[in-house]
Write an enzyme that holds these catalytic residues in place. Structure first.
Site, PDB file in Angstrom:
ATOM      1  N   SER A  79       0.698  -1.300  -0.098  1.00 14.53           N
ATOM      2  CA  SER A  79      -0.094  -0.002   0.000  1.00 14.53           C
ATOM      3  C   SER A  79       0.687   1.203   0.119  1.00 14.53           C
ATOM      4  CB  SER A  79      -0.961  -0.075   1.174  1.00 14.53           C
ATOM      5  OG  SER A  79      -1.929   1.046   1.167  1.00 14.53           O
ATOM      6  N   GLY A  80       0.582   2.188  -0.989  1.00 19.79           N
ATOM      7  CA  GLY A  80       1.000   3.525  -1.087  1.00 19.79           C
ATOM      8  C   GLY A  80       2.718   3.670  -1.216  1.00 19.79           C
ATOM      9  N   HIS A  85      -6.087  -3.106 -10.370  1.00 23.70           N
ATOM     10  CA  HIS A  85      -7.082  -1.860 -10.198  1.00 23.70           C
ATOM     11  C   HIS A  85      -6.430  -0.653 -10.347  1.00 23.70           C
ATOM     12  CE1 HIS A  85      -9.623   0.848  -8.377  1.00 23.70           C
ATOM     13  NE2 HIS A  85      -8.849   1.323  -7.216  1.00 23.70           N
ATOM     14  N   HIS A 123      -6.965   3.813 -11.341  1.00 27.65           N
ATOM     15  CA  HIS A 123      -7.879   5.032 -11.481  1.00 27.65           C
ATOM     16  C   HIS A 123      -7.477   5.574 -12.652  1.00 27.65           C
ATOM     17  CE1 HIS A 123      -8.832   5.955  -7.145  1.00 27.65           C
ATOM     18  NE2 HIS A 123      -8.864   4.508  -7.188  1.00 27.65           N
ATOM     19  N   ASP A 136     -13.081  -6.924 -29.806  1.00 25.46           N
ATOM     20  CA  ASP A 136     -11.799  -7.628 -29.950  1.00 25.46           C
ATOM     21  C   ASP A 136     -11.563  -8.322 -28.520  1.00 25.46           C
ATOM     22  OD1 ASP A 136     -11.533  -7.715 -32.746  1.00 25.46           O
ATOM     23  OD2 ASP A 136      -9.928  -6.169 -32.780  1.00 25.46           O
ATOM     24  N   HIS A 168     -16.211   5.196  -8.127  1.00 25.89           N
ATOM     25  CA  HIS A 168     -14.699   4.639  -7.914  1.00 25.89           C
ATOM     26  C   HIS A 168     -13.796   4.607  -9.215  1.00 25.89           C
ATOM     27  CE1 HIS A 168     -12.176   1.809  -5.137  1.00 25.89           C
ATOM     28  NE2 HIS A 168     -11.515   2.591  -5.880  1.00 25.89           N
ATOM     29  N   TYR A 192      -7.343 -15.414 -35.468  1.00 31.53           N
ATOM     30  CA  TYR A 192      -6.627 -14.263 -35.277  1.00 31.53           C
ATOM     31  C   TYR A 192      -5.286 -14.535 -34.590  1.00 31.53           C
ATOM     32  CZ  TYR A 192      -5.245  -9.654 -33.729  1.00 31.53           C
ATOM     33  OH  TYR A 192      -4.697  -8.373 -33.688  1.00 31.53           O
TER      34      TYR A 192
END
Lengths: 230, 230, 230, 230
Positions: free
Chosen positions: D44-45, D94, D96, D119, D170, D227
């Protein structure tokens, strides 16, 4: 003989890709030597990354080539028209920079919406009228200069206090004390053009207060300016 | 004597071009030494790429120059007004960063629309009222600080919980525990300002849930914060 | 045997990430050797930063692999359809470049709004009709070429005078005298597509004057062209 | 003991700033080792440019730390909830990221508007419902996972066929076969989110044809996919 002038013009032209103002060869900077009555300008259609000082073309104010083997920018007659009409100008730049061109395509003035604009431009940045069929058919590039001059005269604007214009359906011209100064103003034009689009998206009717615009312009450019190191 | 303070202020100013928050010289960071009652700030109109620690200007809280030979930023009276009113502030930054300036030009608060905003700002980021003609004519920069303070007092906001403001028609100010922290908040401000414009384009009436805003702000800044390494 | 052709095709493909026209592998350039009736094209799903000249696939105009061990781009039948219908084409590029794809998704022509557009495209850039269920179910990639051809024939357009199209719901194809020229046109397409979106945001009904469009196209591409070094 | 897993997770996390998906520390990638029933995740952070493999935290599926001295990402309970509900997932990310977050803030699905979307995503990318006050107050991060799962179950979606979601107010979560694959999908999500905003500006009602969406998804991911190099 015009080596220093040509080197300054080359340097100013090379600033255009550095500042992200041009795609391919879509821009040109010129500078005038008022004492010798010549201008130096970018050659037409030459890529910035191969351009050298010898490619820069020197012309007299009637458009005769004095020095250089390449064709000058096809926009040269517009530059010459502006230099003849506005003796204050030392350098001129034309680009198709993204957001200024958007306003030109929208056939709209760039409204003064904040102090970023007011720090450099004393009021809205004008959009010219459309050229007539006749003006497009004959001496198109010279007439592009003529409608710019007409617009500044009609609105009674000092071209150094409003150092840019957008030509309807085409794109922006900026100018200044010399070539580098013209490019500096072209960078500011692009930024205020971009911010104005987004601002009007949020608040369609807004415009800067006249007093705030005056204050910012004059604290930087007026007789009692106190911005910067003087 | 103020070497460490000046070096921190130089470093914080140089972060502005690194983060893309400034064009040319359009920004300034200051930091205060509360014990010695002095601030250090960027000189006015000096380019970032030639700025050295000796160019940084040190002033007392009345605006008298203590150290330095250049003029301080023309926005210095705004910084001083904020430091005097808000004893929590350790550093202040002013820029014309693109999207925050758009909201300033739109004369609108930046609405809290998501947790990115809520992680740093406890509620909407206020836009000040317009200055009166009188406030622009006399002590303009000091009055710019005064309308910021007035806005925070009128809304009863803690400036460290809402560490930015947009000044109507002008641009943003951000602050923090020190100069670098203020710049950090200016980066976040720019990002949330940009996302808010696009969000309102898709959904014009949306606003973050109050509970979600509280949760994100408090899990990072509250008494029982659990974000990061503590 | 096709070494020079393959090297040109590799070089043109590598321009796509340089110009920011592709994300991951979302693009392909081909070039045709009309004398030998072969095309060379990017392999399917191979990353640009590991692609070598030996990965380029050479095919005859019926789609049979002549040289190369990898599968050609899944869009190869579209390229072949265009080369067979339009003998003027020397190179073709397909991308999902951001703003051109936006117009494709909007199922709309890209309107000619300024001289930047007119310098390269003689009129609006067409958007194809949607494919039918049947055309999607069988020989989809070949039918993508067929609707492009249908659109140019229906509007009586010269593909070298309008060297791009957007396929409804999909994305753009551009072409030119060779692969590099096709990529050049794809860059211009992306820029005019982007400016057109912003222009229509400010002024929803605007369109370039016909005379101005003609003037810019013809001064660059007409019989009496005077742009560039000729 | 978990060295290879931790190195993969570090590498996937470092891709986030490379792809421009994160500002400061606003993102995290995890990967699961299904055989040993552990996940590894970003601390974290912690800033990306100082992060080392030893900072990566290994946890069991109940959230107990197995290896590592730092706090894991505060979003860890969301990751764990998703891994427990969706056994197909090998990695989760995750961020932002700008445009995906805009859709989250707008509390809107990202509509499928073109083949770039099709696609990778089989239909619209869902936006979750808002969390209740109760769900925010207690076990907020776990409940964020729960509303994602609820949304996929309610719509009967296969999470590998629609490998992203936006959480209302969020931001986005993406996933894939492993951490790098999840990041790949996060890049695509950001691009389609951005194009969808601009597309809807031009044509507010448009949506991709169902048949075209199916065709593109299935030619790349279906039983008879053709593809790429297979």
């Amino acid at each position: 003989m015009y080596q220093a002038l040509k080197e300054r013009v080359l340097a100013a032209n090379l600033k255009l890709p550095d500042y992200g103002l041009v795609t391919f060869t879509w821009g040109n900077v010129s500078e005038i030597d008022r004492e010798r009555s010549v201008i130096a300008i970018k050659p037409s259609g030459v890529e910035y990354d191969v351009m050298t000082v010898n490619d820069i073309v020197v012309l007299d104010l009637n458009g005769n080539i004095i020095e250089g083997t390449l064709n000058p920018s096809s926009d040269t007659p517009t530059h010459l028209e502006l230099y003849r009409a506005f003796p204050q100008l030392g350098g001129i730049v034309h680009t198709h920079s993204h957001f200024a061109t958007v306003w030109a395509q929208a056939e709209s003035d760039i409204p003064a919406l904040g102090t970023t604009h007011a720090d450099y431009f004393y009021g809205d940045i004008p959009c010219t009228r459309l050229l007539s069929k006749q003006e497009i058919a004959e001496q198109y590039e010279k007439n592009t200069g003529a409608v710019i001059i007409e617009e500044f005269q009609r609105r009674d604007l000092d071209p150094l206090a409003v150092p840019s214009v957008v030509v309807a359906g085409h794109g922006p011209f900026s100018w200044g004390k010399n070539g580098i100064d013209a490019v500096h103003n072209a960078v500011v034009l692009e930024e205020v053009a971009s911010m104005a689009i987004a601002t009007r998206t949020i608040n369609s009717g807004v415009h800067i207060q006249r007093e705030l615009s005056d204050k910012h312009y004059l604290r930087k450019h007026g007789a009692n300016a106190y911005y910067g190191q003087r």
